[in-house]
Design a protein around this motif. Sequence first.
Motif, PDB file in Angstrom:
ATOM      1  N   VAL A 210       0.830  -1.211   0.000  1.00  0.00           N
ATOM      2  CA  VAL A 210       0.000   0.000   0.000  1.00  0.00           C
ATOM      3  C   VAL A 210       0.866   1.263   0.000  1.00  0.00           C
ATOM      4  O   VAL A 210       0.385   2.358   0.287  1.00  0.00           O
ATOM      5  CB  VAL A 210      -0.991  -0.002   1.187  1.00  0.00           C
ATOM      6  CG1 VAL A 210      -1.994  -1.125   1.025  1.00  0.00           C
ATOM      7  CG2 VAL A 210      -0.272  -0.111   2.534  1.00  0.00           C
ATOM      8  N   GLY A 211       2.151   1.099  -0.315  1.00  0.00           N
ATOM      9  CA  GLY A 211       3.022   2.257  -0.487  1.00  0.00           C
ATOM     10  C   GLY A 211       3.728   2.743   0.753  1.00  0.00           C
ATOM     11  O   GLY A 211       4.264   3.853   0.767  1.00  0.00           O
ATOM     12  N   GLY A 212       3.780   1.932   1.806  1.00  0.00           N
ATOM     13  CA  GLY A 212       4.342   2.380   3.066  1.00  0.00           C
ATOM     14  C   GLY A 212       5.842   2.202   3.216  1.00  0.00           C
ATOM     15  O   GLY A 212       6.413   2.627   4.225  1.00  0.00           O
ATOM     16  N   VAL A 213       6.500   1.565   2.239  1.00  0.00           N
ATOM     17  CA  VAL A 213       7.941   1.324   2.324  1.00  0.00           C
ATOM     18  C   VAL A 213       8.596   1.762   1.012  1.00  0.00           C
ATOM     19  O   VAL A 213       8.151   1.366  -0.069  1.00  0.00           O
ATOM     20  CB  VAL A 213       8.267  -0.159   2.578  1.00  0.00           C
ATOM     21  CG1 VAL A 213       9.780  -0.364   2.692  1.00  0.00           C
ATOM     22  CG2 VAL A 213       7.577  -0.660   3.843  1.00  0.00           C
ATOM     23  N   ASN A 214       9.640   2.564   1.117  1.00  0.00           N
ATOM     24  CA  ASN A 214      10.428   2.952  -0.045  1.00  0.00           C
ATOM     25  C   ASN A 214      11.748   2.195   0.028  1.00  0.00           C
ATOM     26  O   ASN A 214      12.547   2.409   0.936  1.00  0.00           O
ATOM     27  CB  ASN A 214      10.668   4.469  -0.034  1.00  0.00           C
ATOM     28  CG  ASN A 214      11.387   4.961  -1.269  1.00  0.00           C
ATOM     29  OD1 ASN A 214      12.444   4.463  -1.615  1.00  0.00           O
ATOM     30  ND2 ASN A 214      10.814   5.953  -1.934  1.00  0.00           N
ATOM     31  N   PHE A 215      11.983   1.322  -0.938  1.00  0.00           N
ATOM     32  CA  PHE A 215      13.166   0.469  -0.906  1.00  0.00           C
ATOM     33  C   PHE A 215      14.388   1.121  -1.562  1.00  0.00           C
ATOM     34  O   PHE A 215      15.456   0.536  -1.594  1.00  0.00           O
ATOM     35  CB  PHE A 215      12.870  -0.873  -1.579  1.00  0.00           C
ATOM     36  CG  PHE A 215      11.891  -1.717  -0.811  1.00  0.00           C
ATOM     37  CD1 PHE A 215      12.290  -2.426   0.305  1.00  0.00           C
ATOM     38  CD2 PHE A 215      10.565  -1.782  -1.194  1.00  0.00           C
ATOM     39  CE1 PHE A 215      11.396  -3.187   1.036  1.00  0.00           C
ATOM     40  CE2 PHE A 215       9.648  -2.542  -0.482  1.00  0.00           C
ATOM     41  CZ  PHE A 215      10.070  -3.251   0.635  1.00  0.00           C
ATOM     42  N   GLN A 216      14.221   2.338  -2.092  1.00  0.00           N
ATOM     43  CA  GLN A 216      15.339   3.032  -2.718  1.00  0.00           C
ATOM     44  C   GLN A 216      15.975   4.082  -1.802  1.00  0.00           C
ATOM     45  O   GLN A 216      17.030   4.612  -2.095  1.00  0.00           O
ATOM     46  CB  GLN A 216      14.881   3.727  -4.008  1.00  0.00           C
ATOM     47  CG  GLN A 216      14.736   2.800  -5.203  1.00  0.00           C
ATOM     48  CD  GLN A 216      13.567   1.859  -5.065  1.00  0.00           C
ATOM     49  OE1 GLN A 216      12.445   2.289  -4.826  1.00  0.00           O
ATOM     50  NE2 GLN A 216      13.820   0.571  -5.219  1.00  0.00           N
ATOM     51  N   LYS A 217      15.321   4.386  -0.703  1.00  0.00           N
ATOM     52  CA  LYS A 217      15.832   5.436   0.182  1.00  0.00           C
ATOM     53  C   LYS A 217      16.969   4.910   1.058  1.00  0.00           C
ATOM     54  O   LYS A 217      17.283   3.720   1.055  1.00  0.00           O
ATOM     55  CB  LYS A 217      14.706   5.999   1.054  1.00  0.00           C
ATOM     56  CG  LYS A 217      14.045   4.977   1.979  1.00  0.00           C
ATOM     57  CD  LYS A 217      13.405   5.646   3.160  1.00  0.00           C
ATOM     58  CE  LYS A 217      14.466   6.163   4.104  1.00  0.00           C
ATOM     59  NZ  LYS A 217      13.931   6.771   5.314  1.00  0.00           N
ATOM     60  N   GLY A 218      17.552   5.789   1.845  1.00  0.00           N
ATOM     61  CA  GLY A 218      18.659   5.423   2.709  1.00  0.00           C
ATOM     62  C   GLY A 218      18.219   4.676   3.949  1.00  0.00           C
ATOM     63  O   GLY A 218      17.072   4.237   4.074  1.00  0.00           O
ATOM     64  N   CYS A 219      19.140   4.547   4.870  1.00  0.00           N
ATOM     65  CA  CYS A 219      18.936   3.722   6.054  1.00  0.00           C
ATOM     66  C   CYS A 219      17.945   4.345   7.034  1.00  0.00           C
ATOM     67  O   CYS A 219      17.772   5.556   7.098  1.00  0.00           O
ATOM     68  CB  CYS A 219      20.263   3.508   6.773  1.00  0.00           C
ATOM     69  SG  CYS A 219      21.438   2.529   5.819  1.00  0.00           S
ATOM     70  N   TYR A 220      17.310   3.477   7.789  1.00  0.00           N
ATOM     71  CA  TYR A 220      16.429   3.832   8.901  1.00  0.00           C
ATOM     72  C   TYR A 220      16.422   2.634   9.839  1.00  0.00           C
ATOM     73  O   TYR A 220      16.854   1.533   9.450  1.00  0.00           O
ATOM     74  CB  TYR A 220      15.016   4.161   8.405  1.00  0.00           C
ATOM     75  CG  TYR A 220      14.356   3.056   7.610  1.00  0.00           C
ATOM     76  CD1 TYR A 220      13.568   2.075   8.228  1.00  0.00           C
ATOM     77  CD2 TYR A 220      14.516   2.974   6.223  1.00  0.00           C
ATOM     78  CE1 TYR A 220      12.971   1.063   7.499  1.00  0.00           C
ATOM     79  CE2 TYR A 220      13.919   1.967   5.490  1.00  0.00           C
ATOM     80  CZ  TYR A 220      13.149   1.011   6.126  1.00  0.00           C
ATOM     81  OH  TYR A 220      12.559   0.002   5.395  1.00  0.00           O
ATOM     82  N   PRO A 221      15.991   2.764  11.077  1.00  0.00           N
ATOM     83  CA  PRO A 221      15.995   1.621  11.998  1.00  0.00           C
ATOM     84  C   PRO A 221      15.246   0.425  11.414  1.00  0.00           C
ATOM     85  O   PRO A 221      14.109   0.551  10.959  1.00  0.00           O
ATOM     86  CB  PRO A 221      15.279   2.173  13.234  1.00  0.00           C
ATOM     87  CG  PRO A 221      15.531   3.638  13.193  1.00  0.00           C
ATOM     88  CD  PRO A 221      15.527   4.015  11.737  1.00  0.00           C
ATOM     89  N   GLY A 222      15.887  -0.725  11.415  1.00  0.00           N
ATOM     90  CA  GLY A 222      15.275  -1.948  10.912  1.00  0.00           C
ATOM     91  C   GLY A 222      15.339  -2.121   9.417  1.00  0.00           C
ATOM     92  O   GLY A 222      14.838  -3.123   8.885  1.00  0.00           O
ATOM     93  N   GLN A 223      15.976  -1.190   8.681  1.00  0.00           N
ATOM     94  CA  GLN A 223      15.969  -1.214   7.218  1.00  0.00           C
ATOM     95  C   GLN A 223      16.557  -2.504   6.650  1.00  0.00           C
ATOM     96  O   GLN A 223      16.055  -3.053   5.666  1.00  0.00           O
ATOM     97  CB  GLN A 223      16.720   0.006   6.687  1.00  0.00           C
ATOM     98  CG  GLN A 223      16.696   0.170   5.170  1.00  0.00           C
ATOM     99  CD  GLN A 223      17.947  -0.379   4.506  1.00  0.00           C
ATOM    100  OE1 GLN A 223      18.952  -0.641   5.171  1.00  0.00           O
ATOM    101  NE2 GLN A 223      17.884  -0.570   3.200  1.00  0.00           N
ATOM    102  N   GLU A 224      17.616  -3.003   7.254  1.00  0.00           N
ATOM    103  CA  GLU A 224      18.250  -4.212   6.724  1.00  0.00           C
ATOM    104  C   GLU A 224      17.306  -5.406   6.797  1.00  0.00           C
ATOM    105  O   GLU A 224      17.243  -6.221   5.871  1.00  0.00           O
ATOM    106  CB  GLU A 224      19.540  -4.509   7.485  1.00  0.00           C
ATOM    107  CG  GLU A 224      20.654  -3.510   7.210  1.00  0.00           C
ATOM    108  CD  GLU A 224      21.951  -3.904   7.888  1.00  0.00           C
ATOM    109  OE1 GLU A 224      21.990  -5.001   8.502  1.00  0.00           O
ATOM    110  OE2 GLU A 224      22.921  -3.122   7.810  1.00  0.00           O
ATOM    111  N   ILE A 225      16.574  -5.521   7.892  1.00  0.00           N
ATOM    112  CA  ILE A 225      15.623  -6.630   8.047  1.00  0.00           C
ATOM    113  C   ILE A 225      14.492  -6.506   7.026  1.00  0.00           C
ATOM    114  O   ILE A 225      14.109  -7.494   6.378  1.00  0.00           O
ATOM    115  CB  ILE A 225      15.037  -6.650   9.468  1.00  0.00           C
ATOM    116  CG1 ILE A 225      16.154  -6.714  10.522  1.00  0.00           C
ATOM    117  CG2 ILE A 225      14.061  -7.804   9.632  1.00  0.00           C
ATOM    118  CD1 ILE A 225      16.982  -7.954  10.475  1.00  0.00           C
TER     119      ILE A 225
END
Length: 326
Positions: A210-225
Amino acid sequence: MNANPISLPQTVSSWQGALPLSDLALIRAEGPDAAAFLHGQLSQDVNHLGPTEARLAAYCSAKGRMQASSLLLRPAQEQVWLLTDAGILPGWLKRLKMFVLRSKVQLTEGGMQAWGLAGESASKSLGDAAKAPVWSSQPHASGQLVRLPDVQQVPRWLWLGAPEAAAWLANLPALPESAWSCLEVLSGIPRVTEATFDQFVPQMVNFELVGGVNFQKGCYPGQEIVARSQYRGTVKRRAFLAEVQGPAKPGQEVFASSDAAQPAGMVVLAAQLPQQADAPNEAPHVVLLELKLASATDEITLGAADGPALRLLPLPYAMPSPDGDA
């Protein structure tokens, strides 16, 4: 999985009007670094959020579990609004403030009231503003108007503004709270509440769909998971819609017949269909639930292995194939 068609009451077309949404509350981020600070905290690209856009975003733990979900607006260059669940706001705001450090941003609560608008009467009242595309944001009546996705052909909007600026909404019919809650559930868009805090990686509740995650942006907490779940095919749970004859609430466990000894998932959101005059005690609940993909073809029950049966319903958007990249 073959979902059954939904059995909404024939009165769904009469679900129209407006109501204040006491279960939602606002965090305001203001200052030169407002967008940059939030960009580093959320699953969404905040730096490039424009003044005419609304975007969903998640705040995750280091383990990728959602601790908050929000709707983001940027009504001014140095101002970002985060609309979130009122129950989790105090704790989330306190945690965000811990990471401000030297960033030039002020985080404050409130000052705005959220209203839900739905149906033909709302559309007529909004005039040309009603024609804006889904997930757009625009100034309206001294506040901000967000166009939400339609649900069962019922158009929906959110209006955010100061309480004293909401007088214009009194001209609309009073929308039943149960009707708005049902539309929210049936949209298939998850919202983190106190009962589901820290329970789900975004993909487990379809948040990226539903558009809640951008996979091209930089790091944020939990991004790697979150990224690993997306690109290594490790998503084994998804969100489904269902109907149940009886009460349901967020955080309730659900069970599958193939392994009745342990829970197979959890209710994310739930709402009772508005009662009808000819059947006042028979209105079922609709639920958005997180469920193991392997259990989606089983008999699913609520609360216990011998609990009331959950009847799966179609989602309003496409679900990736279990063999796909999600």
